[in-house]
Design an enzyme around this catalytic site. Structure first.
Site, mmCIF file in Angstrom:
data_model
loop_
_atom_site.group_PDB
_atom_site.id
_atom_site.type_symbol
_atom_site.label_atom_id
_atom_site.label_comp_id
_atom_site.label_asym_id
_atom_site.label_seq_id
_atom_site.Cartn_x
_atom_site.Cartn_y
_atom_site.Cartn_z
ATOM 1 N N LYS A 48 21.556 -17.285 3.888
ATOM 2 C CA LYS A 48 20.258 -17.939 4.130
ATOM 3 C C LYS A 48 20.596 -19.431 4.113
ATOM 4 C CE LYS A 48 15.584 -18.368 3.781
ATOM 5 N NZ LYS A 48 14.514 -17.648 4.496
ATOM 6 N N ASP A 61 15.047 -15.456 -1.493
ATOM 7 C CA ASP A 61 15.688 -14.789 -0.353
ATOM 8 C C ASP A 61 17.204 -14.770 -0.546
ATOM 9 O OD1 ASP A 61 13.146 -14.693 0.649
ATOM 10 O OD2 ASP A 61 13.599 -15.711 2.538
ATOM 11 N N ALA A 124 14.710 -19.627 8.430
ATOM 12 C CA ALA A 124 13.519 -19.873 7.603
ATOM 13 C C ALA A 124 12.361 -20.095 8.571
ATOM 14 C CB ALA A 124 13.718 -21.091 6.716
ATOM 15 N N GLY A 125 11.216 -19.462 8.304
ATOM 16 C CA GLY A 125 10.078 -19.597 9.220
ATOM 17 C C GLY A 125 10.420 -19.001 10.570
ATOM 18 N N ASN A 182 6.632 -5.427 12.297
ATOM 19 C CA ASN A 182 6.519 -5.060 10.884
ATOM 20 C C ASN A 182 5.055 -5.089 10.452
ATOM 21 O OD1 ASN A 182 7.239 -4.537 8.231
ATOM 22 N ND2 ASN A 182 7.644 -6.694 7.774
ATOM 23 N N ARG A 183 4.607 -3.990 9.853
ATOM 24 C CA ARG A 183 3.207 -3.937 9.378
ATOM 25 C C ARG A 183 3.120 -4.557 7.993
ATOM 26 N NH1 ARG A 183 3.194 1.634 11.538
ATOM 27 N NH2 ARG A 183 2.183 1.462 13.554
HETATM 28 N N1 LIG Z 1 6.458 -3.358 5.752
HETATM 29 C C1 LIG Z 1 5.896 -4.031 4.762
HETATM 30 N N2 LIG Z 1 4.945 -3.459 3.983
HETATM 31 C C2 LIG Z 1 4.368 -4.153 2.984
HETATM 32 N N3 LIG Z 1 4.677 -5.400 2.640
HETATM 33 C C3 LIG Z 1 5.630 -6.027 3.350
HETATM 34 C C4 LIG Z 1 6.294 -5.388 4.447
HETATM 35 N N4 LIG Z 1 7.196 -6.251 4.961
HETATM 36 C C5 LIG Z 1 7.102 -7.390 4.230
HETATM 37 N N5 LIG Z 1 6.171 -7.265 3.263
HETATM 38 C C6 LIG Z 1 5.795 -8.313 2.291
HETATM 39 O O1 LIG Z 1 5.488 -9.465 3.060
HETATM 40 C C7 LIG Z 1 6.020 -10.635 2.458
HETATM 41 C C8 LIG Z 1 6.875 -11.402 3.427
HETATM 42 O O2 LIG Z 1 8.089 -10.696 3.710
HETATM 43 P P1 LIG Z 1 9.469 -11.470 3.784
HETATM 44 O O3 LIG Z 1 9.698 -12.244 2.528
HETATM 45 O O4 LIG Z 1 10.525 -10.498 4.176
HETATM 46 O O5 LIG Z 1 9.137 -12.500 4.974
HETATM 47 P P2 LIG Z 1 10.109 -13.594 5.618
HETATM 48 O O6 LIG Z 1 9.876 -13.547 7.099
HETATM 49 O O7 LIG Z 1 11.481 -13.388 5.126
HETATM 50 O O8 LIG Z 1 9.507 -14.979 5.061
HETATM 51 P P3 LIG Z 1 10.264 -16.423 4.889
HETATM 52 O O9 LIG Z 1 9.955 -17.202 6.118
HETATM 53 O O10 LIG Z 1 9.588 -16.979 3.673
HETATM 54 O O11 LIG Z 1 11.711 -16.191 4.679
HETATM 55 C C9 LIG Z 1 6.779 -10.207 1.231
HETATM 56 O O12 LIG Z 1 5.978 -10.517 0.121
HETATM 57 C C10 LIG Z 1 6.945 -8.727 1.352
HETATM 58 O O13 LIG Z 1 6.813 -8.206 0.091
HETATM 59 MG MG LIG Z 2 12.649 -14.621 3.999
#
Ligand SMILES: Nc1ncnc2c1ncn2[C@@H]1O[C@H](COP(=O)(O)OP(=O)(O)OP(=O)(O)O)[C@@H](O)[C@H]1O
Ligand SMILES: [Mg+2]
Length: 234
Positions: A48, A61, A124-125, A182-183
């Site tokens: 990361k 992360d 990120a983002g 992703n839901r």
């Molecule tokens: N399939 C899912 N079902 C339920 N909750 C989920 C699912 N996928 C992700 N989440 C929840 O959504 C949130 C965001 O997921 P994640 O941290 O993987 O996003 P990210 O894209 O990595 O964000 P960032 O930009 O901060 O790195 C987390 O709190 C995770 O617990």
């Molecule tokens: Mg993340």
């Protein structure tokens, strides 16, 4: 465009994971893919390059990616830049009087690549999130030269976000390896049954999976490791 955009890490093997937004599930997908490939015998490392706004008491992360990749790499290599404010890395760094450097990130990636057979790297983002005062994560993806996986929400609005991201990848000659929807919400969304086909029609890029809403983090990673990771070879 930054000074490093002409430079590519020719020897890197792996995948760069971007999203259409923050909070779409990049870390879930990255950790699941790393675990799935490692379970089948491929030594995948994880990175990361910059994270910002970590909540105390929660795994960041970088912590999660490091653990998924076996937990032996130095945190400074997995995540060279750890910033306090929950802002884009370039903005968070500016507030802390720091400046980020693409060369430092590429050097850490080189070191990790020498220790592993392949690397999964989480942005990120989204793709155009500012990384430095001169570069976005798109510039970093170009410097890595890795194929890119796009993670996006499954519901309404995602077709537009994914299409814009794919256009930005194409404009930089980056290879879109696929899309994962992703839901992240349990609410019913009438657009969901249509979105994968509409995205494929519009972008020509395959939607590899639509992941279900799943409350438990370990179960989410397991599902991705067992099912999605076979679809994503690198
Ligand atoms: N399939 C899912 N079902 C339920 N909750 C989920 C699912 N996928 C992700 N989440 C929840 O959504 C949130 C965001 O997921 P994640 O941290 O993987 O996003 P990210 O894209 O990595 O964000 P960032 O930009 O901060 O790195 C987390 O709190 C995770 O617990
Ligand atoms: Mg993340």
């Amino acid at each position: 465009m930054g000074e490093h955009t002409a430079y590519r890490e020719a020897s890197l093997r792996g995948l760069f994971i971007t999203g259409t937004d923050t909070g779409v599930g990049k870390t879930e997908v990255a950790c699941g893919l790393v675990r799935g490939h490692r379970a089948r015998g491929l030594d995948v490392g994880a990175m990361k390059p910059a994270q910002s706004g970590h909540h105390p008491g929660e795994l960041s992360d970088a912590d999660r990616l490091r653990a998924a990749a076996g937990g032996t790499d130095a945190v400074e290599l997995v995540c060279p830049y750890r910033l306090g404010a929950p802002l884009a890395p370039a903005v968070a760094a500016r507030l802390e009087g720091k400046s980020l450097s693409l060369s430092v990130i590429l050097e850490a990636a080189r070191t990790l690549a020498a220790r592993h057979a392949a690397l999964v790297i989480e942005g990120a983002g989204g793709l155009m999130t500012p990384l430095t005062d001169r570069e976005t994560f798109a510039d970093l993806a170009v410097a890595f030269g890795l194929p890119v996986l796009v993670v996006a929400r499954a519901g309404l609005g995602t077709v537009n976000h994914v299409a814009l991201t794919c256009e930005a990848l194409r404009a930089r000659a980056l290879v879109a390896r696929g899309i994962v929807l992703n839901r992240t919400s349990r609410d019913h969304d009438p657009s969901e049954p249509h979105n994968a086909a509409e995205i494929e029609r519009l972008t020509g890029v395959r939607v590899l999976a639509t992941l279900p809403f799943e409350r438990e983090q370990a179960a989410r990673e397991r599902l991705i490791a067992e099912e999605l990771s076979r679809e994503v070879q690198f």
